[in-house]
Structures are given as structure tokens and as C-alpha cells.
Design an enzyme around this catalytic site. Sequence first.
Site: not given
Length: 115
Positions: A31-32, A88, A94-95, A101, A103
Site C-alpha cells: 500500500d502506498i 472496504n 472509506g472505500q 482489494h 488489505h
Amino acid sequence: MSEDCLFCQIVAGKIPADTVLETDRILAFRDINPQAPVHVLVIPKKHIVSAMELGDADGEDLAACFEAAREVARNERLDSGGFRLVTNHGAEAGQSVFHLHFHVLGGRAMGWPPG
Ligand code: DGP
């Protein structure tokens, strides 16, 4: 592939990512904006908007995501201590990227309930 989807662009190699695992069905990359010492996203290569869009034809892609999450957890040494696997859907969760995806979060104690 959805042309205006960020994660489809990553799958296509048009946007770089720190990939940790790739198969014919999935991609896993860091994740960035990591929220834990280990924060990897596992995505199906197929464009699926969210868990709410999963259909009968997506079973193998979904199984591949879970298999990949397990492999990431093992590779990152999270399997014995524990980790969180989260997806999400929608605004209240909070998508922010509308390509399914998961996490994989670990390397620290995870609070519950999540914020
Ligand atoms: P979510 O809020 O559940 O939709 O998570 C989307 C995640 O995607 C968020 O944690 C940040 C991450 N992200 C957004 N853009 C990029 C990117 O360009 N590269 C990578 N590696 N991660 C990204």
C-alpha cells in the site's frame, strides 16, 4: 480492464507498484500509504468494483485472493503473531479505490473495533 481504474492500470503495468506476489489471477503489492508495518493489498486482476459486485463467476478469483493473502502473511512472517484481512465497501467504510482489494495488515497489535 477498466480504463479509468487505478488498480487496473497497476495490473497493466502502466502505474508502478511494489509487487510482492503475482499469479495469473491476482496481484499483491504494498500500500502506498501503509497503516501498519506490513500493509499489502491483494487484488483480483479482473475488474470487480467491490465485494458487493461479486458474482457466481468470481469464485476462483476470490479463492485466489484468499490463497494469496495467506501466502503474503506467511512470507511477511505474520502467520504466527496474527494479521487483519479487510475489504472496504462504499463511502462509510472509506472505500477510495473502486476495484476489489483486500488489505493484509500486520506487524503491530490491531485495535478493535476499527476506527
Ligand atoms: P480503500 O480505502 O479500502 O479503498 O483502500 C485503497 C488503498 O489503496 C489505500 O490504502 C491507499 C492505496 N492506494 C491508493 N493509490 C495507490 C497507488 O497508486 N499505489 C498503491 N500501492 N496503493 C495505492
